[in-house]
Design a protein around this motif. Structure first.
Motif, PDB file in Angstrom:
ATOM      1  N   ALA A  49       0.848  -1.188   0.000  1.00 51.81           N
ATOM      2  CA  ALA A  49       0.000   0.000   0.000  1.00 51.81           C
ATOM      3  C   ALA A  49       0.886   1.241   0.000  1.00 51.81           C
ATOM      4  O   ALA A  49       1.890   1.306   0.721  1.00 51.81           O
ATOM      5  N   VAL A  50       0.521   2.222  -0.793  1.00 51.29           N
ATOM      6  CA  VAL A  50       1.286   3.467  -0.889  1.00 51.29           C
ATOM      7  C   VAL A  50       0.690   4.501   0.060  1.00 51.29           C
ATOM      8  O   VAL A  50      -0.520   4.778   0.003  1.00 51.29           O
ATOM      9  N   GLY A  51       1.524   5.078   0.943  1.00 53.83           N
ATOM     10  CA  GLY A  51       1.042   6.098   1.878  1.00 53.83           C
ATOM     11  C   GLY A  51      -0.010   5.542   2.817  1.00 53.83           C
ATOM     12  O   GLY A  51       0.186   4.508   3.462  1.00 53.83           O
ATOM     13  N   ASP A  52      -1.164   6.233   2.879  1.00 52.61           N
ATOM     14  CA  ASP A  52      -2.242   5.796   3.776  1.00 52.61           C
ATOM     15  C   ASP A  52      -3.251   4.895   3.061  1.00 52.61           C
ATOM     16  O   ASP A  52      -4.360   4.673   3.550  1.00 52.61           O
ATOM     17  N   SER A  53      -2.867   4.370   1.922  1.00 46.48           N
ATOM     18  CA  SER A  53      -3.736   3.435   1.193  1.00 46.48           C
ATOM     19  C   SER A  53      -3.786   2.094   1.920  1.00 46.48           C
ATOM     20  O   SER A  53      -2.998   1.833   2.834  1.00 46.48           O
ATOM     21  N   VAL A  54      -4.720   1.229   1.502  1.00 42.77           N
ATOM     22  CA  VAL A  54      -4.870  -0.079   2.142  1.00 42.77           C
ATOM     23  C   VAL A  54      -4.921  -1.165   1.077  1.00 42.77           C
ATOM     24  O   VAL A  54      -5.325  -0.921  -0.067  1.00 42.77           O
TER      25      VAL A  54
END
Length: 422
Positions: free
Chosen positions: A276-281
């Motif tokens: 996941a990139v950054g605050d992605s899930v």
């Protein structure tokens, strides 16, 4: 005669020795190029008399992982009926005495040929799942497979294939070279087949063939050559955004998938691990992601007003001239395809005439997919029909159909095995 008439009027025999030996040399080269490693817990080549060879259906080249362990035994492969209508397989398959089988539907001609080969002292290879893996993990075996093995009554061996799917995924037809591990073992003796019930045989088959390539590779840590395109066409497989739940909003560029609806961004590396990139899930594995999609489909088909529909083009098989290139059928119709509690319905035009059908869900466990996740097929009154949805939602159709079949008590139920390696 038409191609179908030739199929129905041909009896198979054991594959010719010279041609089979030549193909085995080619297979040996391909296995070296694919970095294939065999581990033997039992050797089918040393078994006296006839055998049946089976495997988890990892990819479209599983002959490479099932023929070598059995040689010099020659295998009659049970192959999808539609492959006999495509060039060049329409030339190769009859010459190696492959047995055409209409997938996911009763086929008396195929059963007669399988029995004929065994009665001649020959050997059969079949894939009990019925179709190469769509997601990278094994599906339950198709009902009837265990009953067939019991009827044949000869020893059964199997190849457990790891890495085959990751080399040849269903969503992207580009080969991504890495490594393939094949473990060969015996599944049943003839005596065990006589003693065990059909249910016990089926349970053993599901347990021993259960596999998940993504989980395998977390431990194996094999790098597959994705050439910066690991996410190519991955949206046809991972159609559900794990963050916002939007369908078919994933945009694939290079190694990255981004949801057009909420911006959730996920990367897939050359070890097939999700990040996941950054605050992605995102789920841990690609197969976990497809399980989320299946769980959503299972919830949808339980709704009292469930209905999924859309416009499709319809393809049929040619009568005499084989298909070429990437063709898997000839577009000869169009109409509205609908799935609801009563089954699968079509209403439209086929070959310039009105055409409609209904298949009850109990009789429709799943669909076949000839190449990638861009179209699907089934058989209607024994006739091959292939559907090309305008919306491109092929895997959604597949998930909904399978889960509706299971919800309504169809024979092809899921198993207790999660396809994990633990």
């Amino acid at each position: 005669m038409t191609i179908d008439e030739r199929i129905q009027n041909t009896n198979v025999n054991q594959p010719p020795r010279f041609l089979y030996a030549l193909l085995m040399k080619v297979t040996a080269v391909l296995n070296r190029l694919n970095n294939t490693h065999f581990t033997y817990k039992a050797r089918p080549a040393e078994e006296p008399g006839s055998i049946v060879m089976i495997a988890n259906h990892a990819s479209r080249v599983d002959y490479q992982f099932t023929a070598p362990p059995c040689y010099p035994k020659r295998l009659n492969y049970v192959v999808g009926y539609n492959e006999f209508f495509r060039f060049p397989t329409n030339l190769l398959l009859p010459n190696v005495q492959a047995i055409p089988k209409k997938n996911f539907t009763p086929d008396r001609h195929a059963m007669r040929q399988i029995l004929r080969v065994i009665h001649q002292g020959g050997n059969i290879c079949l894939m009990p799942e019925g179709m190469s893996s769509i997601t990278g993990m094994a599906q339950p075996i198709i009902p009837g497979g265990a009953k067939l093995l019991k009827k044949l009554g000869v020893p059964v061996y199997y190849s457990k294939i790891s890495g085959g799917y990751l080399n040849y995924t269903k969503h992207c037809l580009d080969q991504r070279k890495g490594r393939i591990d094949v473990v060969v073992d015996r599944m049943f003796t003839a005596e065990q087949l006589r003693e065990l019930s059909v249910e016990e045989i089926e349970d053993t088959m599901n347990r021993l063939l259960a596999h998940d390539d993504y989980i395998w590779n977390k431990k194996a840590h094999v790098r597959f050559q994705g050439k910066g395109q690991m996410a190519k066409k991955l949206d046809t497989l991972l159609y559900l955004c794990p963050k916002c739940g939007a369908l078919y909003e994933m945009d694939c560029q290079g190694d990255t998938m981004t949801c057009r609806h909420c911006g959730n961004q996920v990367e897939l590396d050359e070890y097939y691990q999700l990040h996941a990139v950054g605050d992605s899930v995102c789920p841990e594995f690609v197969t976990d992601w497809t399980i989320l999609e299946r769980e959503r489909a299972a919830a949808e088909v339980r709704k009292s007003d469930f209905c999924h529909q859309g416009h499709v083009r319809v393809g049929v098989l040619p009568e005499k001239k084989a298909l070429t290139g990437d063709q898997t059928s000839l577009i000869r119709g169009e109409g509205q395809l609908k799935l609801d509690a009563a089954g699968l319905h079509f209403d439209g035009i086929l070959e310039d005439a009105p055409f409609s059908f209904t298949i009850p869900s109990a009789q429709l466990p799943t669909y076949g997919m000839c190449t990638d996740i861009s179209r699907f097929y089934t058989f209607v009154d024994g006739r091959f029909l292939e559907f090309y949805p305008d919306a491109g939602d092929v895997l959604l159709w597949d998930h909904l159909t399978e889960e509706l079949h299971r919800y309504q008590g169809g024979k092809w139920q899921n198993t207790a095995y999660r396809h994990r390696e633990d």
